[in-house]
Design an enzyme around this catalytic site. Structure first.
Site, mmCIF file in Angstrom:
data_model
loop_
_atom_site.group_PDB
_atom_site.id
_atom_site.type_symbol
_atom_site.label_atom_id
_atom_site.label_comp_id
_atom_site.label_asym_id
_atom_site.label_seq_id
_atom_site.Cartn_x
_atom_site.Cartn_y
_atom_site.Cartn_z
ATOM 1 N N CYS A 168 1.126 -7.934 11.780
ATOM 2 C CA CYS A 168 1.256 -7.847 13.019
ATOM 3 C C CYS A 168 0.652 -9.303 14.155
ATOM 4 C CB CYS A 168 0.907 -7.090 14.029
ATOM 5 S SG CYS A 168 2.212 -5.528 13.342
ATOM 6 N N ARG B 21 0.640 -1.181 -0.359
ATOM 7 C CA ARG B 21 -0.344 -0.006 0.076
ATOM 8 C C ARG B 21 0.875 0.992 -0.327
ATOM 9 N NH1 ARG B 21 -1.659 0.175 4.360
ATOM 10 N NH2 ARG B 21 -1.180 -0.548 5.065
ATOM 11 N N HIS C 143 -10.473 -2.225 11.467
ATOM 12 C CA HIS C 143 -9.287 -3.181 10.999
ATOM 13 C C HIS C 143 -8.734 -4.194 12.138
ATOM 14 C CE1 HIS C 143 -4.726 -3.414 9.742
ATOM 15 N NE2 HIS C 143 -5.092 -3.763 8.923
ATOM 16 N N SER D 242 -1.143 -3.436 10.289
ATOM 17 C CA SER D 242 -0.506 -4.251 9.447
ATOM 18 C C SER D 242 0.220 -5.569 8.903
ATOM 19 C CB SER D 242 -0.311 -3.482 7.770
ATOM 20 O OG SER D 242 -2.373 -3.390 7.197
ATOM 21 N N ARG E 146 1.631 -11.961 -1.053
ATOM 22 C CA ARG E 146 0.280 -12.187 -0.519
ATOM 23 C C ARG E 146 -0.528 -14.028 -1.648
ATOM 24 N NH1 ARG E 146 -1.454 -8.019 3.230
ATOM 25 N NH2 ARG E 146 -0.247 -6.694 3.723
ATOM 26 N N TYR F 158 -1.660 -3.073 -6.681
ATOM 27 C CA TYR F 158 -1.394 -3.851 -5.793
ATOM 28 C C TYR F 158 -2.681 -3.837 -4.706
ATOM 29 C CZ TYR F 158 -0.495 -5.085 -0.718
ATOM 30 O OH TYR F 158 -0.150 -5.526 0.278
ATOM 31 N N LYS G 93 -10.226 -2.355 1.124
ATOM 32 C CA LYS G 93 -9.058 -1.118 2.091
ATOM 33 C C LYS G 93 -9.769 0.094 2.536
ATOM 34 C CE LYS G 93 -6.062 -3.289 4.052
ATOM 35 N NZ LYS G 93 -6.623 -3.860 5.747
ATOM 36 N N ASP H 170 -9.680 -9.861 8.185
ATOM 37 C CA ASP H 170 -9.320 -7.957 8.916
ATOM 38 C C ASP H 170 -10.378 -6.363 8.736
ATOM 39 O OD1 ASP H 170 -7.052 -6.540 7.250
ATOM 40 O OD2 ASP H 170 -7.612 -6.592 5.495
HETATM 41 C C1 OXD Z 1 -3.270 -4.521 5.436
HETATM 42 C C2 OXD Z 1 -3.684 -5.599 4.296
HETATM 43 O O1 OXD Z 1 -2.113 -3.961 4.696
HETATM 44 O O2 OXD Z 1 -4.564 -6.670 5.006
HETATM 45 O O3 OXD Z 1 -3.489 -4.208 6.362
HETATM 46 O O4 OXD Z 1 -3.275 -6.016 3.473
HETATM 47 MN MN MN Z 2 -4.938 -5.668 6.881
#
Ligand code: OXD
Ligand code: MN
Length: 627
Positions: free
Chosen positions: A290, A109, A266, A288, A413, A237, A246, A317
């Site tokens: 984590c 991102r 989130h 993100s 991903r 992306y 998002k 998420d």
């Molecule tokens: C982020 C995702 O960047 O979930 O938080 O992709």
């Molecule tokens: Mn995320």
């Protein structure tokens, strides 16, 4: 590993030549004049008008309206393979799975190129990049003009949220990326079902996306919350291009939630089932990369499994929450799939994620491994299997274990439908959602922050969430490993002024008859030797058990200056080799370190300056007085 004789596939960077091949023709419209022209298969007048306008602006050669069927998905993959956007993986090992490599300038991102576009800067607030809406429309119109010449425009209708849910929202994304179209089918409830959910309504999110020429100098992710519109240009992306995720489900939804008294967060959403069958639904916000996906799919340690504890996943998420007639906070996961980080995933760290990506999955920017029979496998760092003798790395270069670079990008991903998850919760598709019993905030903190503590009450919990700090990761471009304040793990995703967002959190409490208990965790504390002090992964179940018992009013906790904290004997550590010295170090709260922590929170408080909600000021004063 067989010798690598297969040729390196010629992958076209996303956004270049999309001219060849065509998917199922039922709703294909040729607008460039060569071939039969069909009317747009779109009944909703407001959608049809908008699509016509976007066709006039972007000038695609063809327009294809997605129906969301499996046949269509296969046709899109075939087209993507022909265009060099996808590589089909070995279908014995990876049924229904494909590989995609993005442009190497487009792997995360781009928060500095993400804008909230409104008439006044105050609506966007001090933590968002702002552009005046009129200027943003004008600037991006210039970029979109003719950008789909020679390309196909995919019309992707989708629903965020279980069908029939009071919070379910319809969006329509127009994109020139076949990769985005297929991802949207995996990540959302996509296709004919969305037209049905929408009917004649004019309430839907207008999402326009073009890869453009994938040039960071012409890359913009613009949100127009007042118009329920998202315009994204120049990036393929996930977080920039799968606009349901998002952009809609967090930035636009957070804005709508404030208007309509609900919350978009989130967070992961999971169920903890105790041996007696009691269910507790837990929502947890971590920044993100984590470990939300790992936590949401956690496999309890063996003795917990024998005793009858079960963890099931609703989402990994994003969570949407509202207060029902009985005053209970309820939650749904608006997504239908996972877009998770791959490196580090193995049978020890997250067997359920591994199982989720076994079929019908898109791998993006991992390493591609040519096999002797001309087919392809994939590999990433910390895979169960040893590194292949030869691979093609995420940048398309030959890679061997002797290479000094990573084979897979750290933010590579997988996109998989949630139905693949062996521990999917039966309520994941329930339009009524689930009652939230506990909310957890957590960050990646190598120092100062203890393993777990509970907020004194909702107001204190909101303060803990608002001052959440975490070391940055590869999920966004920029420096990795520096502590930044990430309120509610939402810093990059709040679609309006953070002041109003925090006030909204405080106000939501007044709607609830009883509220979920709020907790803070840190799985990442390190000792003086730089080693993690807590084993994490499945062992986090031990902390979760205490959290559930606290939420149900059953477990003991001692009062500390940070909040309620378990003593060593309050956490089940049976089977773990952790000494009492180590546990105490893990739970230590050092007043001097917390003075420094409060100072580092100033960064956020200064940004908010005179706009800080008074509850935040009071909570900080109380914390200082406890120190
Ligand atoms: C982020 C995702 O960047 O979930 O938080 O992709
Ligand atoms: Mn995320």
């Amino acid at each position: 590993m067989p010798t690598t004789t297969a040729p390196t596939p010629a992958l076209t960077p996303a956004g270049l030549d999309h001219r060849h091949g065509a998917p199922a023709a039922t709703s294909l419209r040729d607008v460039a004049g060569h071939g039969p022209s069909a009317p747009l298969a779109i009944e909703n007048p407001s959608v049809r008008r908008w699509v016509e306008d976007c066709i006039a602006l972007c000038q695609p050669d063809q327009v294809y309206v997605c129906d969301g069927t499996i046949v269509e998905r296969e046709a899109l993959y075939t087209k993507g393979v022909a265009e060099g956007v996808f590589v089909k993986l070995n279908q014995q090992k990876w049924p229904g799975c494909y590989y995609h490599r993005s442009n190497s300038n487009d792997v995360a991102r781009t928060e500095h190129l993400t804008f909230i576009c409104t008439p006044s800067k105050d609506t966007a607030g001090p933590t968002n990049n702002w552009m005046k809406d009129k200027e943003a429309y004008a600037k991006l119109k210039g970029l979109y003009h003719g950008c789909m010449k020679g390309r196909t425009m995919y019309v992707v209708p989708f629903v965020m949220g279980p069908i029939g849910s009071p919070l379910a929202k319809v969006g329509v994304e127009l994109t020139d990326s076949v990769y985005v179209a297929v991802n949207m089918q995996l990540m959302t409830r996509m296709g004919a079902i969305a037209w049905k959910e929408l009917g004649d309504s004019e309430e839907w999110t207008r999402c326009l996306h073009s890869n453009g020429d994938v040039n960071p100098d012409r890359r913009y992710v613009c949100h127009f919350p007042l118009d329920n519109t998202i315009w994204s240009f120049g990036s393929g992306y996930g977080g920039n291009a799968l606009l349901g995720k998002k952009c809609l489900a967090l930035r636009i939804a957070s804005y709508l939630g404030r208007q309509q008294d609900w919350m978009a967060e989130h967070m992961l959403l999971m169920n903890v089932q105790a041996p007696n069958g009691e269910r507790t639904y837990v929502a947890a916000a971590f920044p993100s990369a984590c470990g939300k996906t790992n936590f949401a799919m956690l496999i309890p340690p063996e003795q917990y499994q024998i005793a009858g504890w079960k963890i099931t996943t609703l989402g990994d998420d994003i969570v949407w929450m509202w207060v029902d007639e009985a005053g209970k906070l309820r939650a749904i996961n608006p997504e239908a799939g996972y877009f998770g980080v791959v490196p580090g995933t193995n049978s020890k760290s997250n067997p359920n994620a591994l199982a989720s990506m076994k079929r019908d999955t898109i791998f993006t920017n991992v390493a591609l491994v040519p096999l002797a029979d001309g087919t392809y496998d994939v590999w990433w760092e910390d895979h169960d299997e040893p590194a292949p003798a030869k691979a093609i790395d995420w940048q398309g270069n030959e890679w061997t274990p002797a290479s000094s670079t990573k084979a897979a990008h750290p933010n590579s991903r997988f996109t998989a439908p949630m139905a693949n998850n062996p521990v999917l919760d039966p309520a994941a598709d329930d339009p009524n959602g689930v009652p939230v019993g506990a909310i957890i905030f957590g960050g990646r903190r190598s120092k100062s922050v203890p393993l777990v503590f509970q907020a004194f009450n909702w107001m204190h919990g909101v303060y803990l969430g608002a001052t959440l700090g975490s070391e940055t990761t590869a999920a966004a471009t920029g420096q990795v490993g520096v502590v930044r304040r990430d309120p509610m793990a939402m810093l990059p995703f709040i679609g309006y002024n953070i002041r109003d967002y925090l006030v909204h959190w405080f106000r939501m409490r007044k709607k609830m008859a009883d509220c979920p208990r709020i907790f803070h965790v840190n799985w990442f504390r390190k000792n003086a030797q730089g080693k993690y002090m807590w084993p994490g992964f499945g062992e986090n179940m031990r902390v979760l058990e205490w959290i559930v018992n606290r939420a149900k009013g059953r477990a003991y906790a001692k009062e500390t200056l940070l909040g309620w904290m378990p003593r060593m004997k309050d956490i089940n550590l049976e089977g773990l080799t952790i000494s009492s010295d180590d546990f105490h170090e893990l739970e230590t709260v050092n007043a001097d370190e917390f003075k420094a922590e409060i100072l580092s929170q100033e960064e956020l408080f200064l940004k908010l300056a005179g706009d800080l909600p008074k509850e935040m000021v009071f909570q900080r004063e109380l914390l200082i007085s406890r120190l």
